[in-house]
Design a protein around this motif. Structure first.
Motif, PDB file in Angstrom:
ATOM      1  N   ILE A  68       0.774  -1.241   0.010  1.00  0.00           N
ATOM      2  CA  ILE A  68      -0.181  -0.006   0.003  1.00  0.00           C
ATOM      3  C   ILE A  68       0.808   1.477  -0.019  1.00  0.00           C
ATOM      4  O   ILE A  68       0.632   2.236  -0.780  1.00  0.00           O
ATOM      5  CB  ILE A  68      -0.730   0.158   1.181  1.00  0.00           C
ATOM      6  CG1 ILE A  68      -1.932  -1.123   1.044  1.00  0.00           C
ATOM      7  CG2 ILE A  68      -1.672   1.414   1.331  1.00  0.00           C
ATOM      8  CD1 ILE A  68      -2.852  -1.100   2.154  1.00  0.00           C
ATOM      9  N   LYS A  69       1.993   1.282   0.750  1.00  0.00           N
ATOM     10  CA  LYS A  69       2.814   2.531   0.884  1.00  0.00           C
ATOM     11  C   LYS A  69       3.624   2.667  -0.422  1.00  0.00           C
ATOM     12  O   LYS A  69       3.664   3.861  -0.972  1.00  0.00           O
ATOM     13  CB  LYS A  69       3.854   2.333   1.855  1.00  0.00           C
ATOM     14  CG  LYS A  69       3.250   2.528   3.359  1.00  0.00           C
ATOM     15  CD  LYS A  69       4.301   2.813   4.373  1.00  0.00           C
ATOM     16  CE  LYS A  69       3.607   3.037   5.866  1.00  0.00           C
ATOM     17  NZ  LYS A  69       5.025   3.342   6.643  1.00  0.00           N
ATOM     18  N   LYS A  70       3.781   1.658  -1.208  1.00  0.00           N
ATOM     19  CA  LYS A  70       4.420   1.724  -2.411  1.00  0.00           C
ATOM     20  C   LYS A  70       3.214   2.458  -3.621  1.00  0.00           C
ATOM     21  O   LYS A  70       3.838   3.364  -4.302  1.00  0.00           O
ATOM     22  CB  LYS A  70       4.833   0.568  -3.072  1.00  0.00           C
ATOM     23  CG  LYS A  70       5.554   0.688  -4.195  1.00  0.00           C
ATOM     24  CD  LYS A  70       5.933  -0.666  -4.891  1.00  0.00           C
ATOM     25  CE  LYS A  70       6.760  -0.873  -6.228  1.00  0.00           C
ATOM     26  NZ  LYS A  70       7.117  -1.866  -6.648  1.00  0.00           N
ATOM     27  N   LEU A  71       2.244   1.925  -3.606  1.00  0.00           N
ATOM     28  CA  LEU A  71       1.070   2.377  -4.390  1.00  0.00           C
ATOM     29  C   LEU A  71       0.754   3.820  -4.197  1.00  0.00           C
ATOM     30  O   LEU A  71       0.566   4.792  -4.761  1.00  0.00           O
ATOM     31  CB  LEU A  71      -0.282   1.689  -4.221  1.00  0.00           C
ATOM     32  CG  LEU A  71      -0.127   0.314  -4.740  1.00  0.00           C
ATOM     33  CD1 LEU A  71      -1.250  -0.527  -4.327  1.00  0.00           C
ATOM     34  CD2 LEU A  71       0.144   0.195  -6.271  1.00  0.00           C
ATOM     35  N   GLU A  72       0.799   4.123  -2.705  1.00  0.00           N
ATOM     36  CA  GLU A  72       0.392   5.528  -2.109  1.00  0.00           C
ATOM     37  C   GLU A  72       1.621   6.636  -2.686  1.00  0.00           C
ATOM     38  O   GLU A  72       1.266   7.794  -3.163  1.00  0.00           O
ATOM     39  CB  GLU A  72       0.176   5.429  -0.637  1.00  0.00           C
ATOM     40  CG  GLU A  72      -0.877   5.056  -0.207  1.00  0.00           C
ATOM     41  CD  GLU A  72      -0.974   5.115   1.270  1.00  0.00           C
ATOM     42  OE1 GLU A  72      -2.065   4.597   1.712  1.00  0.00           O
ATOM     43  OE2 GLU A  72      -0.096   5.069   1.959  1.00  0.00           O
ATOM     44  N   LEU A  95       1.456  10.167  -5.378  1.00  0.00           N
ATOM     45  CA  LEU A  95       2.322  11.560  -5.055  1.00  0.00           C
ATOM     46  C   LEU A  95       3.138  12.070  -6.082  1.00  0.00           C
ATOM     47  O   LEU A  95       3.356  13.114  -5.835  1.00  0.00           O
ATOM     48  CB  LEU A  95       3.194  11.220  -3.670  1.00  0.00           C
ATOM     49  CG  LEU A  95       2.190  10.981  -2.368  1.00  0.00           C
ATOM     50  CD1 LEU A  95       3.026  10.586  -1.320  1.00  0.00           C
ATOM     51  CD2 LEU A  95       1.102  11.981  -2.221  1.00  0.00           C
ATOM     52  N   LEU A  96       3.393  11.135  -6.963  1.00  0.00           N
ATOM     53  CA  LEU A  96       4.266  11.459  -7.919  1.00  0.00           C
ATOM     54  C   LEU A  96       3.654  12.664  -9.127  1.00  0.00           C
ATOM     55  O   LEU A  96       2.513  12.476  -9.259  1.00  0.00           O
ATOM     56  CB  LEU A  96       4.648  10.105  -8.933  1.00  0.00           C
ATOM     57  CG  LEU A  96       5.600   9.197  -8.102  1.00  0.00           C
ATOM     58  CD1 LEU A  96       6.029   7.981  -9.240  1.00  0.00           C
ATOM     59  CD2 LEU A  96       6.956  10.209  -7.791  1.00  0.00           C
ATOM     60  N   SER A  97       4.500  13.351  -9.643  1.00  0.00           N
ATOM     61  CA  SER A  97       3.767  14.015 -10.751  1.00  0.00           C
ATOM     62  C   SER A  97       3.388  13.326 -11.811  1.00  0.00           C
ATOM     63  O   SER A  97       3.678  12.199 -12.084  1.00  0.00           O
ATOM     64  CB  SER A  97       4.888  15.459 -10.963  1.00  0.00           C
ATOM     65  OG  SER A  97       5.997  14.554 -11.666  1.00  0.00           O
ATOM     66  N   TYR A 134       4.680   8.872 -15.482  1.00  0.00           N
ATOM     67  CA  TYR A 134       4.398   8.396 -16.594  1.00  0.00           C
ATOM     68  C   TYR A 134       6.019   7.816 -16.940  1.00  0.00           C
ATOM     69  O   TYR A 134       6.049   6.585 -17.372  1.00  0.00           O
ATOM     70  CB  TYR A 134       4.184   9.530 -17.752  1.00  0.00           C
ATOM     71  CG  TYR A 134       4.265   8.833 -19.029  1.00  0.00           C
ATOM     72  CD1 TYR A 134       3.265   8.240 -19.521  1.00  0.00           C
ATOM     73  CD2 TYR A 134       5.523   8.769 -19.781  1.00  0.00           C
ATOM     74  CE1 TYR A 134       3.144   7.713 -20.980  1.00  0.00           C
ATOM     75  CE2 TYR A 134       5.507   8.428 -21.313  1.00  0.00           C
ATOM     76  CZ  TYR A 134       4.373   7.639 -21.802  1.00  0.00           C
ATOM     77  OH  TYR A 134       4.262   7.153 -22.814  1.00  0.00           O
ATOM     78  N   ASN A 135       6.874   8.468 -16.622  1.00  0.00           N
ATOM     79  CA  ASN A 135       8.418   8.028 -16.912  1.00  0.00           C
ATOM     80  C   ASN A 135       8.777   6.747 -16.202  1.00  0.00           C
ATOM     81  O   ASN A 135       9.480   5.875 -16.642  1.00  0.00           O
ATOM     82  CB  ASN A 135       9.473   9.160 -16.748  1.00  0.00           C
ATOM     83  CG  ASN A 135       9.373   9.927 -17.919  1.00  0.00           C
ATOM     84  OD1 ASN A 135       9.007   9.993 -18.920  1.00  0.00           O
ATOM     85  ND2 ASN A 135       9.478  11.325 -17.492  1.00  0.00           N
ATOM     86  N   THR A 136       8.172   6.796 -14.866  1.00  0.00           N
ATOM     87  CA  THR A 136       8.572   5.559 -13.900  1.00  0.00           C
ATOM     88  C   THR A 136       7.754   4.199 -14.561  1.00  0.00           C
ATOM     89  O   THR A 136       8.246   3.114 -14.163  1.00  0.00           O
ATOM     90  CB  THR A 136       8.268   5.940 -12.541  1.00  0.00           C
ATOM     91  OG1 THR A 136       9.053   7.240 -12.155  1.00  0.00           O
ATOM     92  CG2 THR A 136       8.532   4.907 -11.643  1.00  0.00           C
ATOM     93  N   TYR A 137       6.510   4.285 -14.799  1.00  0.00           N
ATOM     94  CA  TYR A 137       5.691   3.315 -14.833  1.00  0.00           C
ATOM     95  C   TYR A 137       5.089   2.982 -16.186  1.00  0.00           C
ATOM     96  O   TYR A 137       4.752   1.916 -16.516  1.00  0.00           O
ATOM     97  CB  TYR A 137       4.365   3.202 -13.783  1.00  0.00           C
ATOM     98  CG  TYR A 137       4.982   3.224 -12.411  1.00  0.00           C
ATOM     99  CD1 TYR A 137       5.261   2.032 -11.781  1.00  0.00           C
ATOM    100  CD2 TYR A 137       4.847   4.613 -11.602  1.00  0.00           C
ATOM    101  CE1 TYR A 137       5.682   2.313 -10.340  1.00  0.00           C
ATOM    102  CE2 TYR A 137       5.122   4.605 -10.351  1.00  0.00           C
ATOM    103  CZ  TYR A 137       5.760   3.607  -9.769  1.00  0.00           C
ATOM    104  OH  TYR A 137       6.118   3.529  -8.297  1.00  0.00           O
ATOM    105  N   LEU A 138       4.890   3.909 -16.835  1.00  0.00           N
ATOM    106  CA  LEU A 138       4.087   3.840 -18.358  1.00  0.00           C
ATOM    107  C   LEU A 138       5.294   4.090 -19.564  1.00  0.00           C
ATOM    108  O   LEU A 138       4.881   3.677 -20.649  1.00  0.00           O
ATOM    109  CB  LEU A 138       3.040   4.946 -18.600  1.00  0.00           C
ATOM    110  CG  LEU A 138       2.108   4.578 -17.355  1.00  0.00           C
ATOM    111  CD1 LEU A 138       1.043   5.662 -17.381  1.00  0.00           C
ATOM    112  CD2 LEU A 138       1.290   3.169 -17.357  1.00  0.00           C
TER     113      LEU A 138
END
Length: 242
Positions: free
Chosen positions: A124-128, A132-134, A139-143
């Motif tokens: 949950i903390k990772k998802l939260e 909080l990311l811009s 987008y750059n981190t996950y998509l």
């Protein structure tokens, strides 16, 4: 005081009021006979007067039978002691099984607690943190598949695959924003699902706590029964000692 050995009938000088045997040899032989009768189940009288005080006088007839709510001979009283001792053993065995159940349930509870910690403190903390990311960083981190692929292949031009806030602000980036918003919604739904899982685990822990409480109650009841039967044996032994 002078007493008569309940095994060999020899008279002996008793140092204690509850002494029943003239020697350790007689005591050992009597214990052997008790164990043998316990195994055979030869007698099963059940008319012990549980309310009889320990110092109540007992009248014996010439044939060694005792008047206590009926006629009991010394062999029957010894067998009652054996049977009562067997009952105590059964309660103790049941308590051992109940304690094993408690140990197993406690292990399950510990496992569920660890699962809750993993879900709340890691997942949950990772998802939260992702929420909080811009939009750009998310987008750059996950998509941003092109950037992630370039990083994995150690492409020195990987950074050129990153999008910038300026690019994301352009009208042509509407599709990217849609993907970002969809990803944020997915993350929120995952958090809801994880919290639901935590709630279910907490309910299971509550059920385990209830079960452990009931098992401990059963153990306490068995312990009370053991104490009652131990008192019963003392009364029976008092009958033998006269």
């Amino acid at each position: 005081m002078k007493k008569q050995c309940i095994l060999c009938s020899a008279e002996f000088e008793a140092k204690r009021a509850d002494a029943n045997y003239c020697s350790e040899k007689c005591r050992a032989k009597a214990n052997y006979e008790i164990r043998k009768k316990k195994a055979s189940g030869e007698f099963s009288p059940d008319n012990l007067p549980v309310s009889l005080p320990l110092n109540s006088p007992i009248e014996r007839s010439k044939n060694t039978k005792i008047e206590v709510n009926g006629i009991l001979n010394t062999d029957e009283i010894r067998q009652m002691i054996v049977n009562t001792d067997s009952t105590i053993a059964n309660f103790c065995a049941e308590n051992t099984a109940l304690k094993a159940q408690i140990t197993e349930l406690s292990a399950q509870k510990s496992h569920f607690c660890l699962q809750i910690i993993e879900i709340k403190e890691i997942k949950i903390k990772k998802l939260e943190a992702a929420l909080l990311l811009s939009d750009t960083d998310l987008y750059n981190t996950y998509l941003n598949g092109e950037y992630q692929k370039a990083v994995k292949t150690n492409n020195i031009l990987a950074d050129f695959k990153l999008i910038t806030p300026h690019k994301l602000s352009l009208d042509s980036s509407a599709n990217l924003l849609f993907k970002i918003n969809q990803y944020r919604l997915k993350v929120k739904n995952l958090i809801i699902a994880h919290n639901s899982e935590v709630s279910k685990l907490n309910l299971q822990i509550q059920d385990i706590d209830t079960s452990i409480k009931n098992l401990n109650k059963a153990i306490d009841e068995n312990n009370s029964s053991v104490r009652f039967n131990q008192t019963r044996i003392m009364r029976l032994e008092q009958l033998l000692s006269g």
